[in-house]
Design a protein around this motif. Sequence first.
Motif, PDB file in Angstrom:
ATOM      1  N   ARG A   8       0.854  -1.192   0.000  1.00 25.51           N
ATOM      2  CA  ARG A   8       0.000   0.000   0.000  1.00 25.51           C
ATOM      3  C   ARG A   8       0.883   1.233   0.000  1.00 25.51           C
ATOM      4  O   ARG A   8       1.873   1.299   0.716  1.00 25.51           O
ATOM      5  CB  ARG A   8      -0.882   0.019   1.246  1.00 25.51           C
ATOM      6  N   THR A   9       0.499   2.212  -0.782  1.00 30.64           N
ATOM      7  CA  THR A   9       1.223   3.477  -0.768  1.00 30.64           C
ATOM      8  C   THR A   9       0.482   4.525   0.036  1.00 30.64           C
ATOM      9  O   THR A   9       1.074   5.511   0.451  1.00 30.64           O
ATOM     10  CB  THR A   9       1.457   3.996  -2.199  1.00 30.64           C
ATOM     11  N   SER A  10      -0.822   4.314   0.235  1.00 26.99           N
ATOM     12  CA  SER A  10      -1.600   5.229   1.069  1.00 26.99           C
ATOM     13  C   SER A  10      -2.864   4.522   1.530  1.00 26.99           C
ATOM     14  O   SER A  10      -3.295   3.547   0.937  1.00 26.99           O
ATOM     15  CB  SER A  10      -1.955   6.507   0.307  1.00 26.99           C
ATOM     16  N   VAL A  11      -3.442   5.032   2.598  1.00 30.37           N
ATOM     17  CA  VAL A  11      -4.682   4.500   3.156  1.00 30.37           C
ATOM     18  C   VAL A  11      -5.600   5.675   3.443  1.00 30.37           C
ATOM     19  O   VAL A  11      -5.166   6.686   4.003  1.00 30.37           O
ATOM     20  CB  VAL A  11      -4.422   3.704   4.455  1.00 30.37           C
ATOM     21  N   ILE A  12      -6.844   5.546   3.038  1.00 29.35           N
ATOM     22  CA  ILE A  12      -7.847   6.563   3.340  1.00 29.35           C
ATOM     23  C   ILE A  12      -8.847   5.925   4.290  1.00 29.35           C
ATOM     24  O   ILE A  12      -9.424   4.879   3.972  1.00 29.35           O
ATOM     25  CB  ILE A  12      -8.556   7.055   2.069  1.00 29.35           C
ATOM     26  N   ARG A  13      -9.047   6.522   5.439  1.00 31.46           N
ATOM     27  CA  ARG A  13      -9.973   5.978   6.429  1.00 31.46           C
ATOM     28  C   ARG A  13     -11.249   6.806   6.418  1.00 31.46           C
ATOM     29  O   ARG A  13     -11.218   8.010   6.650  1.00 31.46           O
ATOM     30  CB  ARG A  13      -9.339   6.001   7.809  1.00 31.46           C
TER      31      ARG A  13
END
Length: 88
Positions: A8-13
């Motif tokens: 993963r390069t980014s996570v949006i919660r």
Amino acid sequence: MTRRRTPRTSVIRLTTGNAARTLNHPFARREPVLALDFGATSVLVTTSGPVTVKDLEFAHQLAREAQRFARSLERSFYGLPDGRGVAA
């Protein structure tokens, strides 16, 4: 869940709450759109063109995982592994 092949390069919660809702928008002459609304933020899920087998597989996977998520929430809410009891 299967193991990811790429990191993963980014996570949006996006958290649920009073403003969270889901809507299916079926259209007669184009692909449907699934909207996940979180107040001021919306996520739209659709295909990139005519529906393919991969699109159907993804939709079924999404439905399965959403059902598992709901069952996990029920167990947490009711406080017992079998989902029966009183709110924790």
